[in-house]
Design an enzyme around this catalytic site. Structure first.
Site, mmCIF file in Angstrom:
data_model
loop_
_atom_site.group_PDB
_atom_site.id
_atom_site.type_symbol
_atom_site.label_atom_id
_atom_site.label_comp_id
_atom_site.label_asym_id
_atom_site.label_seq_id
_atom_site.Cartn_x
_atom_site.Cartn_y
_atom_site.Cartn_z
ATOM 1 N N HIS A 72 148.170 73.200 28.275
ATOM 2 C CA HIS A 72 147.290 72.283 29.010
ATOM 3 C C HIS A 72 147.398 70.846 28.493
ATOM 4 O O HIS A 72 146.386 70.150 28.371
ATOM 5 C CB HIS A 72 145.855 72.786 28.927
ATOM 6 C CG HIS A 72 145.005 72.420 30.091
ATOM 7 N ND1 HIS A 72 144.776 71.110 30.458
ATOM 8 C CD2 HIS A 72 144.336 73.179 30.991
ATOM 9 C CE1 HIS A 72 143.983 71.095 31.517
ATOM 10 N NE2 HIS A 72 143.707 72.332 31.865
ATOM 11 N N HIS A 111 140.453 79.607 32.551
ATOM 12 C CA HIS A 111 141.245 79.425 31.327
ATOM 13 C C HIS A 111 140.866 80.392 30.208
ATOM 14 O O HIS A 111 140.756 80.014 29.037
ATOM 15 C CB HIS A 111 141.116 77.983 30.831
ATOM 16 C CG HIS A 111 141.717 76.943 31.742
ATOM 17 N ND1 HIS A 111 142.789 77.197 32.570
ATOM 18 C CD2 HIS A 111 141.394 75.630 31.949
ATOM 19 C CE1 HIS A 111 143.109 76.089 33.240
ATOM 20 N NE2 HIS A 111 142.278 75.134 32.891
ATOM 21 N N GLU A 146 150.870 72.325 34.634
ATOM 22 C CA GLU A 146 150.727 73.604 33.935
ATOM 23 C C GLU A 146 151.547 74.663 34.652
ATOM 24 O O GLU A 146 151.238 75.025 35.786
ATOM 25 C CB GLU A 146 149.252 74.010 33.918
ATOM 26 C CG GLU A 146 148.342 72.977 33.280
ATOM 27 C CD GLU A 146 146.908 73.084 33.806
ATOM 28 O OE1 GLU A 146 146.266 74.114 33.583
ATOM 29 O OE2 GLU A 146 146.450 72.128 34.461
#
Ligand code: BGC
Length: 394
Positions: free
Chosen positions: A227, A154, A358
């Protein structure tokens, strides 16, 4: 009196997913108001008028942080902070018209500075994992921050979820917010100055549309996503295991023990990953070690805007549909939530009490030539769209 009642309602709905404060406006008591005064800072537009309002929401990195609340014509409300481009609440009615937030989030910036696992955040420069924090592009090997064992996750140590974005001009009557961020050449190890703009629009058909745009001055991997963790019941004392899920994907990307895709595109048919027709999330989850945390390969040949996934919670009657132009979607069942993080109301957020969907390019694409390319070249514009649409079923 009416004002107090509306204010009270706003305070109560702004209390994230709190079982003991799930009252509707008519049932809201004075005690609710009094006991929640301190945490009232945030989410609701008190007069529920269509548009956007802005408020100061603390400071970090020497910068002022804001919270924006978007309200549509039906009173659906989404609050978004310029800290991390974070969706902090998404207030939608259940089948009886009771409004609650359907995402994990906090009323205060401090909740986010404590680094919850990406609650509601905009993820960048690369959503999900890049193996060993390394990739080679145009003959040069780049080393990224590793923040998930040996892998990069991420966007690294300080990804787009942990920076203050710059908000564009807002129009009070239009529930739309644009946030921009310049990720400098070398940030977290990535090449190129990447100019990113994410625009959130709350439509009157109860969709939160997210437009992602970016340009770069050097070739770079990019994989922006959101997210949000959803609990459609609005109450984390309920798990998401009884929710019915459809994912329009005949294939998924199996992973190794560190959650890096093996490179295969495996058929879902005959496996616990087959959600091409609706199944309850919990029906086969015991057959998936650790729970679902996988990228699904959406059934499309191009970047058309299609329904990727739909989830229904029968008890509240809430339904979420996810539409996207992306080729993949990560379905994550909150496997690493373990009760250590608490809601503003003090409830532990346990395993499987929320799911993420996502929209994305596939994890580790920069090291997997067979996957759709996630490389943005100078002169190109990255643009994609995802919509989270809420409705109710009886
Ligand atoms: C990943 C999970 C990770 C979670 C929170 C998801 O997108 O797939 O493996 O634990 O984000 O970081």
């Amino acid at each position: 009196m009416k004002t107090i009642k509306l204010l009270t309602t706003a305070l109560v709905v702004s209390l994230f997913l709190s079982a003991c404060h799930s009252n509707t406006s008519d049932e809201t008591t004075k005690d609710d108001y009094m006991s929640n005064e301190d945490t009232s800072a945030t989410t609701s537009n008190t007069d529920a008028k269509k548009g956007i309002i802005q408020k100061d929401w603390g400071t970090t990195d020497g910068k002022q942080v804001h919270l924006f609340t978007l309200t549509n014509a039906n009173g659906v409300q989404v609050s978004i902070s310029d800290y991390g481009g974070t969706i902090t609440s998404f207030i939608a009615p259940d089948k009886n018209g009771n409004k609650q937030s359907i995402v994990l989030g906090f009323n205060n910036l401090d909740g986010y500075l404590a680094k919850p696992p990406y609650f509601g955040a905009t993820i960048g420069r690369y959503g999900n994992r890049i193996a060993n924090g390394k990739f080679t592009l145009n003959g040069q090997t780049y080393t990224l921050a590793t923040n998930d064992g040996k892998n990069h996750l991420h966007g690294g140590t300080k990804g787009f979820d942990k920076v203050v974005w710059t908000a564009g001009a807002i129009n009070a009557n239009n529930p739309q917010l644009s946030l921009s961020y310049l990720s400098k050449d070398g940030e977290e190890g990535y090449p190129g100055n990447l100019n990113t703009t994410v625009t959130f629009t709350l439509t009157d058909d109860n969709s939160l549309r997210i437009d992602y745009h970016a340009t770069t001055d050097k070739a770079t991997p990019i994989n922006l996503t959101n997210h949000s963790y959803f609990n459609l019941s609005g109450d984390v004392s309920n798990t998401i295991l009884n929710d019915w899920l459809m994912i329009d994907a005949d294939r998924y990307t199996p992973v190794d023990s560190t959650l890096i895709p093996t490179g295969q595109l495996a058929p879902v048919k005959g496996t616990p990953f087959d959600f091409t027709t609706p199944h309850q999330i919990g029906e086969r989850i015991a057959q998936v070690p650790g729970g679902y945390d996988h990228n699904f390969v959406l059934n499309k040949k191009d970047s058309s805007f299609t329904l990727a996934a739909a989830v229904t919670d029968s008890s509240s009657g809430r339904k979420l549909e996810v539409y996207t132009t992306q080729p993949g979607i990560q379905f994550y069942t909150g496997n690493f939530l373990n009760g250590s993080i608490k809601t503003d109301g003090g409830q532990p957020i346990n395993q499987h009490t929320a799911f993420c969907l996502e929209t994305q390019h596939f994890p580790n694409s920069p090291n997997t030539p067979a996957f759709p390319s996630s490389i943005l070249q100078p002169g190109q514009t990255y643009h994609y769209v995802t919509e989270y649409k809420v409705s109710t079923v009886k």
